[in-house]
Scaffold this active site. Structure first.
Site, PDB file in Angstrom:
ATOM      1  N   GLY A  32       0.790  -1.228   0.000  1.00 24.25           N
ATOM      2  CA  GLY A  32       0.000   0.000   0.000  1.00 24.25           C
ATOM      3  C   GLY A  32       0.814   1.266   0.000  1.00 24.25           C
ATOM      4  O   GLY A  32       0.262   2.362   0.114  1.00 24.25           O
ATOM      5  N   GLU A 159       6.564  -8.488  -9.046  1.00 23.49           N
ATOM      6  CA  GLU A 159       6.425  -9.739  -8.285  1.00 23.49           C
ATOM      7  C   GLU A 159       6.468 -10.948  -9.213  1.00 23.49           C
ATOM      8  O   GLU A 159       5.663 -11.873  -9.091  1.00 23.49           O
ATOM      9  CB  GLU A 159       5.102  -9.737  -7.507  1.00 23.49           C
ATOM     10  CG  GLU A 159       4.951  -8.595  -6.533  1.00 23.49           C
ATOM     11  CD  GLU A 159       5.796  -8.789  -5.293  1.00 23.49           C
ATOM     12  OE1 GLU A 159       6.427  -9.835  -5.158  1.00 23.49           O
ATOM     13  OE2 GLU A 159       5.833  -7.874  -4.465  1.00 23.49           O
TER      14      GLU A 159
END
Length: 234
Positions: A32, A159
């Site tokens: 976040g 990722e």
């Protein structure tokens, strides 16, 4: 650069960094913090609410969108494939169909050729909806081979190995090193072990850059990075 999705949701607050040509820049930090938003701005899905992003001194909004997107290769945690053959997926988006030998070279560099050639229909194998007939590691290697065929100047890796088992990850990591060679790479990673080799790590917290340096530098100088690293056994 500042960015807000709306007046109440300020995501980036004065983010400033350089990603030099032919280097690896890795973004780390709490979830976040704004890492994915940075990628969205680089890809020009959004425009900064304040500040600007430049490439070789030229503001991105002064570069034709198609020309800019053609410079970028993107490999994410989920690299869904379209329904069709392996060859269709590898050459999707290219202006011209490359010779099969060129496709094979890209597949080999992506550690994908062996598993493709072991399939009965090889490059004509249908992958199923979203590539469901292939494993996660196989889909990732096809995504890397596709990026190699596109030959981008800039790589965005989000990722790219986080959802793989250790055996698949080893194949994909090796393929990523082939892909990154000679390109400007920006990557997001939660697992710090995958970015220890980066030329610079940028620590993002609550929309701000709170640390820039190599792993060793941040480990010495940045308390939260050190806590992250220790929590992952580094």
């Amino acid at each position: 650069v500042h960015f807000a999705y709306n007046e109440e949701k300020q995501v980036l607050r004065g983010v400033d960094f350089k990603a030099p040509m032919n280097t690896v820049t890795a973004f780390v930090g709490p979830s976040g913090g704004g890492k994915t938003t940075i990628f969205s701005l680089v890809e020009r899905f959004y425009t900064p609410t304040k500040g600007r992003i430049t490439f070789s001194g030229v503001a991105l909004d002064e570069i034709a969108l198609e020309a800019w997107r053609n410079k970028i290769g993107y490999v994410s945690q989920e690299s869904p494939l379209m329904s069709g053959t392996i060859l269709d997926n590898l050459t999707y988006g290219l202006r011209e169909q490359p010779p099969l030998e060129e496709v094979k070279r890209a597949a080999e560099a992506a550690n994908a050729l062996d598993f493709i050639e072991a399939l009965p229909a090889q490059f004509q194998t249908t992958v199923g909806e979203r590539g469901m007939k292939l494993s996660g590691g196989q889909r990732q290697r096809l995504a890397i081979a596709r990026a190699l065929l596109h030959d981008p100047d800039i790589l965005l890796l989000a990722e790219a190995t986080s959802s793989l088992d250790s055996a698949s990850e080893a194949h994909v990591q090796e393929a990523l090193h082939h892909l990154m060679d000679g390109r400007t790479t920006m990557m997001i990673a939660h697992r710090l072990s995958t970015v220890l080799h980066a030329d610079q790590l940028i620590f993002i917290e609550k929309g701000k850059v709170t640390g820039v340096g190599t792993h060793d530098q941040l480990y010495r100088e940045h308390a939260m990075y050190r806590k992250f690293a220790q929590g992952q056994g580094l």
